[in-house]
Write a protein that holds these residues in place. Sequence first.
Motif, PDB file in Angstrom:
ATOM      1  N   GLN A   9       0.832  -1.198   0.000  1.00  0.00           N
ATOM      2  CA  GLN A   9       0.000   0.000   0.000  1.00  0.00           C
ATOM      3  C   GLN A   9       0.869   1.250   0.000  1.00  0.00           C
ATOM      4  O   GLN A   9       0.603   2.194  -0.720  1.00  0.00           O
ATOM      5  N   THR A  10       1.946   1.255   0.776  1.00  0.00           N
ATOM      6  CA  THR A  10       2.837   2.409   0.858  1.00  0.00           C
ATOM      7  C   THR A  10       3.484   2.676  -0.500  1.00  0.00           C
ATOM      8  O   THR A  10       3.578   3.808  -0.930  1.00  0.00           O
ATOM      9  N   GLN A  11       3.903   1.621  -1.198  1.00  0.00           N
ATOM     10  CA  GLN A  11       4.500   1.822  -2.514  1.00  0.00           C
ATOM     11  C   GLN A  11       3.490   2.414  -3.480  1.00  0.00           C
ATOM     12  O   GLN A  11       3.803   3.278  -4.264  1.00  0.00           O
ATOM     13  N   THR A  12       2.261   1.949  -3.436  1.00  0.00           N
ATOM     14  CA  THR A  12       1.206   2.463  -4.301  1.00  0.00           C
ATOM     15  C   THR A  12       0.894   3.915  -3.968  1.00  0.00           C
ATOM     16  O   THR A  12       0.638   4.721  -4.846  1.00  0.00           O
ATOM     17  N   ASP A  13       0.932   4.266  -2.689  1.00  0.00           N
ATOM     18  CA  ASP A  13       0.588   5.603  -2.256  1.00  0.00           C
ATOM     19  C   ASP A  13       1.594   6.660  -2.699  1.00  0.00           C
ATOM     20  O   ASP A  13       1.334   7.837  -2.548  1.00  0.00           O
ATOM     21  N   THR A  14       2.721   6.249  -3.228  1.00  0.00           N
ATOM     22  CA  THR A  14       3.714   7.229  -3.648  1.00  0.00           C
ATOM     23  C   THR A  14       3.654   7.492  -5.154  1.00  0.00           C
ATOM     24  O   THR A  14       4.594   8.032  -5.721  1.00  0.00           O
ATOM     25  N   SER A  15       2.556   7.135  -5.791  1.00  0.00           N
ATOM     26  CA  SER A  15       2.425   7.440  -7.208  1.00  0.00           C
ATOM     27  C   SER A  15       2.472   8.957  -7.381  1.00  0.00           C
ATOM     28  O   SER A  15       1.993   9.699  -6.522  1.00  0.00           O
TER      29      SER A  15
END
Length: 83
Positions: A9-15
Amino acid sequence: MNMPTQELQTQTDTSPLLVIHTIWAEVLKQPAHNDKTDFFDAGGNSMLLIALLNLIHERLDREINPAALVDGINPARLAELAA
């Protein structure tokens, strides 16, 4: 290697688009209505644009030349330039 859901989720949130929406809300004190919301129509001005571009540079490590924004300033365009 399996990654925990929270880390995914954290990786996705940095789009770039999500980061730009977050910066937009901070700078303009209101969220963009959608990805095509015009910066100036939303209450932006030249000083706030400088602040927005500085935060994009700081958080995404991308410099956006203001001249590249001649066709409009909206979250989608900023994310495209920051990608």
